[in-house]
Design an enzyme around this catalytic site. Sequence first.
Site, PDB file in Angstrom:
ATOM      1  N   SER A 123      43.044  30.910 -12.198  1.00  0.00           N
ATOM      2  CA  SER A 123      44.291  30.843 -12.961  1.00  0.00           C
ATOM      3  C   SER A 123      45.192  32.028 -12.693  1.00  0.00           C
ATOM      4  CB  SER A 123      43.974  30.839 -14.456  1.00  0.00           C
ATOM      5  OG  SER A 123      43.177  29.753 -14.788  1.00  0.00           O
ATOM      6  N   HIS A 144      45.411  25.462  -7.592  1.00  0.00           N
ATOM      7  CA  HIS A 144      45.376  25.649  -9.044  1.00  0.00           C
ATOM      8  C   HIS A 144      45.858  24.397  -9.784  1.00  0.00           C
ATOM      9  CE1 HIS A 144      47.027  27.818 -12.796  1.00  0.00           C
ATOM     10  NE2 HIS A 144      45.781  27.476 -12.990  1.00  0.00           N
ATOM     11  N   GLU A 156      49.388  24.094  -7.942  1.00  0.00           N
ATOM     12  CA  GLU A 156      49.920  25.238  -7.191  1.00  0.00           C
ATOM     13  C   GLU A 156      48.996  25.494  -6.002  1.00  0.00           C
ATOM     14  OE1 GLU A 156      52.057  28.002 -10.621  1.00  0.00           O
ATOM     15  OE2 GLU A 156      49.910  28.222 -10.340  1.00  0.00           O
ATOM     16  N   ASN A 195      51.304  30.283 -14.929  1.00  0.00           N
ATOM     17  CA  ASN A 195      50.605  31.114 -15.915  1.00  0.00           C
ATOM     18  C   ASN A 195      51.312  32.436 -16.191  1.00  0.00           C
ATOM     19  OD1 ASN A 195      48.666  29.301 -16.577  1.00  0.00           O
ATOM     20  ND2 ASN A 195      47.129  30.084 -15.162  1.00  0.00           N
TER      21      ASN A 195
HETATM   22  N1  3HC Z   1      40.991  11.875 -19.776  1.00  0.00           N
HETATM   23  C1  3HC Z   1      41.333  10.735 -20.401  1.00  0.00           C
HETATM   24  N2  3HC Z   1      41.976  10.691 -21.558  1.00  0.00           N
HETATM   25  C2  3HC Z   1      42.320  11.886 -22.097  1.00  0.00           C
HETATM   26  C3  3HC Z   1      42.031  13.115 -21.510  1.00  0.00           C
HETATM   27  C4  3HC Z   1      41.327  13.082 -20.303  1.00  0.00           C
HETATM   28  N3  3HC Z   1      40.967  14.195 -19.667  1.00  0.00           N
HETATM   29  N4  3HC Z   1      42.494  14.108 -22.289  1.00  0.00           N
HETATM   30  C5  3HC Z   1      43.078  13.536 -23.337  1.00  0.00           C
HETATM   31  N5  3HC Z   1      42.963  12.188 -23.229  1.00  0.00           N
HETATM   32  C6  3HC Z   1      43.362  11.186 -24.167  1.00  0.00           C
HETATM   33  C7  3HC Z   1      43.180  11.614 -25.620  1.00  0.00           C
HETATM   34  O1  3HC Z   1      41.862  11.412 -26.043  1.00  0.00           O
HETATM   35  C8  3HC Z   1      44.141  10.710 -26.347  1.00  0.00           C
HETATM   36  O2  3HC Z   1      43.536   9.457 -26.522  1.00  0.00           O
HETATM   37  P1  3HC Z   1      43.843   8.530 -27.835  1.00  0.00           P
HETATM   38  O3  3HC Z   1      45.280   8.127 -27.693  1.00  0.00           O
HETATM   39  O4  3HC Z   1      42.917   7.366 -27.674  1.00  0.00           O
HETATM   40  O5  3HC Z   1      43.556   9.378 -29.009  1.00  0.00           O
HETATM   41  C9  3HC Z   1      45.256  10.562 -25.316  1.00  0.00           C
HETATM   42  O6  3HC Z   1      44.755  10.986 -24.033  1.00  0.00           O
HETATM   43  C10 3HC Z   1      46.453  11.401 -25.594  1.00  0.00           C
HETATM   44  O7  3HC Z   1      47.341  11.091 -24.559  1.00  0.00           O
HETATM   45  P2  3HC Z   1      48.806  10.625 -24.868  1.00  0.00           P
HETATM   46  O8  3HC Z   1      49.442  10.265 -23.565  1.00  0.00           O
HETATM   47  O9  3HC Z   1      48.797   9.604 -25.950  1.00  0.00           O
HETATM   48  O10 3HC Z   1      49.344  11.972 -25.467  1.00  0.00           O
HETATM   49  P3  3HC Z   1      50.399  12.878 -24.899  1.00  0.00           P
HETATM   50  O11 3HC Z   1      51.582  12.069 -24.523  1.00  0.00           O
HETATM   51  O12 3HC Z   1      50.524  13.982 -25.885  1.00  0.00           O
HETATM   52  O13 3HC Z   1      49.806  13.513 -23.543  1.00  0.00           O
HETATM   53  C11 3HC Z   1      49.060  15.528 -22.597  1.00  0.00           C
HETATM   54  C12 3HC Z   1      48.719  14.370 -23.535  1.00  0.00           C
HETATM   55  C13 3HC Z   1      49.339  14.993 -21.187  1.00  0.00           C
HETATM   56  C14 3HC Z   1      47.805  16.409 -22.538  1.00  0.00           C
HETATM   57  C15 3HC Z   1      50.335  16.269 -23.132  1.00  0.00           C
HETATM   58  O14 3HC Z   1      50.121  16.638 -24.466  1.00  0.00           O
HETATM   59  C16 3HC Z   1      50.662  17.497 -22.334  1.00  0.00           C
HETATM   60  O15 3HC Z   1      51.272  17.433 -21.280  1.00  0.00           O
HETATM   61  N6  3HC Z   1      50.290  18.691 -22.851  1.00  0.00           N
HETATM   62  C17 3HC Z   1      50.558  19.945 -22.177  1.00  0.00           C
HETATM   63  C18 3HC Z   1      49.401  20.261 -21.281  1.00  0.00           C
HETATM   64  C19 3HC Z   1      49.705  21.458 -20.410  1.00  0.00           C
HETATM   65  O16 3HC Z   1      50.765  22.046 -20.398  1.00  0.00           O
HETATM   66  N7  3HC Z   1      48.699  21.842 -19.610  1.00  0.00           N
HETATM   67  C20 3HC Z   1      48.803  22.979 -18.758  1.00  0.00           C
HETATM   68  C21 3HC Z   1      48.274  24.170 -19.448  1.00  0.00           C
HETATM   69  S1  3HC Z   1      48.251  25.602 -18.407  1.00  0.00           S
HETATM   70  C22 3HC Z   1      46.854  25.443 -17.484  1.00  0.00           C
HETATM   71  O17 3HC Z   1      46.096  24.509 -17.618  1.00  0.00           O
HETATM   72  C23 3HC Z   1      46.598  26.475 -16.457  1.00  0.00           C
HETATM   73  C24 3HC Z   1      45.308  27.190 -16.680  1.00  0.00           C
HETATM   74  O18 3HC Z   1      45.062  27.968 -15.527  1.00  0.00           O
HETATM   75  C25 3HC Z   1      45.371  28.140 -17.869  1.00  0.00           C
END
Ligand code: 3HC
Length: 295
Positions: A123, A144, A156, A195
């Site tokens: 990260s 990444h 990335e 990040n």
């Molecule tokens: N596989 C399958 N399903 C999954 C899942 C996975 N890995 N993770 C979550 N889901 C499911 C949930 O269980 C939920 O199911 P449900 O509806 O039956 O309860 C559903 O997906 C939620 O998805 P939705 O599309 O309905 O919800 P969202 O529209 O909120 O999308 C998200 C979810 C895509 C995670 C969105 O909230 C998002 O984009 N969040 C931001 C994530 C982000 O920014 N990540 C980057 C962080 S930085 C990083 O990772 C870098 C590291 O180095 C620190």
Amino acid sequence: MEFDDIETIAVLGAGNMGHGIAEVAALAGYEVNLRDIKEEFVQNGYDQIEWSLEKLAEKEQITQEEADAAIDRVTPYVDVEDAVGDVDVVIEAVPEKMDIKKDVYGDVEQYLPEEAIVATNTSSLSITELSEVTERPEQFCGMHFFNPPVRMQLVEVISGAHSSEETLQATEDLAEAFGKTPVRVHKDSPGFIVNRILVPLMNEACWMVSEDAATIEEIDSATKFDLGLPMGAFELGDQVGNDVTYHVLEYMNEVLGEAYEPAPFLEQIVEEERFGKKTGEGFYDYENGDGADIP
Ligand code: 3HC
């Protein structure tokens, strides 16, 4: 190694990111060796992939046949030689600690085919420094992914000082074959692009709680709705893993200076091992409540 020759991939580390990356690679048709140091860790990662594939199939984002074929392409391993002895690419996703990653490369190198690429999902850590403990710094780069890998589009691809153009190109092509959008990061600086921006946001939110400037719920409502982020700052922290955020900050603090000092509230959460969704509790309680429920 050219992209067209890539058939088999080893993913090292079956945690949150490792099992997510293995799932993405398997869905794209690659044979995947998923490796961790203990049977229970690798089994847990495998179970998470099964859960995720079922969820995607239930929601008709993939067919049941695609889910079944993807899980059949994943083989769990504990033995390093068996996991990497015959692969074209290694994607390393072990904990975000320089020493742990270097030890892993030391273990792996002796068994890894000479032409194989090693890509790290770090990260924040220096790609150049990590590459220099291997005997193949030109075949080494950053790859990444974002959490959760199966849902997040960006990858990335980070160049270290020694990464060859062939390696970077093959890694970008591989990200595209995974259905992702690669962005080349030409400068190997702490936190790369995303990040460097996102982790201070989560840290600043923690500083505000440390200073009693706002509550978790107030900050998450504001960041989610006013800034239009898909998750509030604390929901995101719990998604990413608060230990990961903390390790990234520790490293950025060391290399870039005091602006990146981890907030006391974040330190407290990490000391209490409230790492987020993966441990059932972080800023929110996912076991006794319904997780984050932000108005
Ligand atoms: N596989 C399958 N399903 C999954 C899942 C996975 N890995 N993770 C979550 N889901 C499911 C949930 O269980 C939920 O199911 P449900 O509806 O039956 O309860 C559903 O997906 C939620 O998805 P939705 O599309 O309905 O919800 P969202 O529209 O909120 O999308 C998200 C979810 C895509 C995670 C969105 O909230 C998002 O984009 N969040 C931001 C994530 C982000 O920014 N990540 C980057 C962080 S930085 C990083 O990772 C870098 C590291 O180095 C620190």
